[in-house]
Design an enzyme around this catalytic site. Structure first.
Site, PDB file in Angstrom:
ATOM      1  N   GLU A  11      -4.455   2.647  -4.150  1.00 20.21           N
ATOM      2  CA  GLU A  11      -2.883   2.807  -4.341  1.00 20.21           C
ATOM      3  C   GLU A  11      -2.508   0.564  -3.212  1.00 20.21           C
ATOM      4  O   GLU A  11      -1.417   0.953  -3.141  1.00 20.21           O
ATOM      5  CB  GLU A  11      -2.701   2.990  -3.342  1.00 20.21           C
ATOM      6  N   ASP A  58       0.929  -1.384  -0.245  1.00 14.66           N
ATOM      7  CA  ASP A  58      -0.575   0.293  -0.371  1.00 14.66           C
ATOM      8  C   ASP A  58       0.803   1.303  -0.291  1.00 14.66           C
ATOM      9  O   ASP A  58       1.969   1.917   1.041  1.00 14.66           O
ATOM     10  CB  ASP A  58      -1.052   0.208   1.517  1.00 14.66           C
ATOM     11  N   ILE A  59       0.581   2.267  -1.029  1.00 13.51           N
ATOM     12  CA  ILE A  59       1.595   3.430  -1.136  1.00 13.51           C
ATOM     13  C   ILE A  59       0.865   4.486  -0.057  1.00 13.51           C
ATOM     14  O   ILE A  59      -0.410   4.648  -0.098  1.00 13.51           O
ATOM     15  CB  ILE A  59       1.309   3.367  -2.468  1.00 13.51           C
TER      16      ILE A  59
END
Length: 156
Positions: free
Chosen positions: A76, A32-33
């Site tokens: 994301e 996950d960004i």
């Protein structure tokens, strides 16, 4: 250039058969960004799209030496399936995290949080859920780190 979650089951089944024939295990890393919403708010969705593409390129560059499959899970979030040992799966996730943290990007610096689990057979959704739980431990513990799902901790 990645498939989304629709293609996940088909590709996961292929990797499952390949792993079984080679005697290796499959690991799922949920990536996950961190803070992509802030990137979108500051630089626009075009800037966010550039960050997404750059992250994918960095992850791909760190996985060329092992059978793998990466999909965009949503927003994301990405799933990376690798076929390797438990230690290598965790080390790879940490190397991906560190590379993303230290590489200059065209829009702005970002970090990622990663949850890693072993796929032990059966329903892939169960393994994805375990990787997601490890990811949320990483996010709730300050982000920009790798967390290993509980049942894997004795294997590394």
């Amino acid at each position: 250039g990645l498939y989304n979650r629709v293609g996940f089951q088909i590709q996961a089944d292929k990797y499952k058969m390949y792993a079984k024939s080679s005697g290796r295990s499959l690991y799922i890393s949920f990536i996950d960004i961190d803070g992509l919403k802030k990137v979108n708010d500051t630089y626009g969705h075009e800037g966010g799209d550039v960050v997404l593409k750059e992250i994918v390129k960095l992850v791909v560059s760190q996985t060329m030496d092992v059978p793998n499959y990466m999909i965009r899970w949503g927003g994301e979030e990405f799933l990376l399936i690798t076929q390797e040992s438990p230690v290598m799966a965790v080390n790879r996730a940490e190397k991906i995290r560190r590379t993303i943290e230290t590489q200059a990007r065209s829009v702005c610096p970002v970090t990622v949080s990663i949850g890693v689990t072993l796929y032990e057979g059966g329903d892939y959704n169960h393994a994805v859920k375990k990787a997601d739980q490890a990811l949320y431990i990483a996010k709730n513990s300050g982000r920009n780190q790798v967390c290993v799902e509980e049942s894997m901790q004795g294997k590394i």
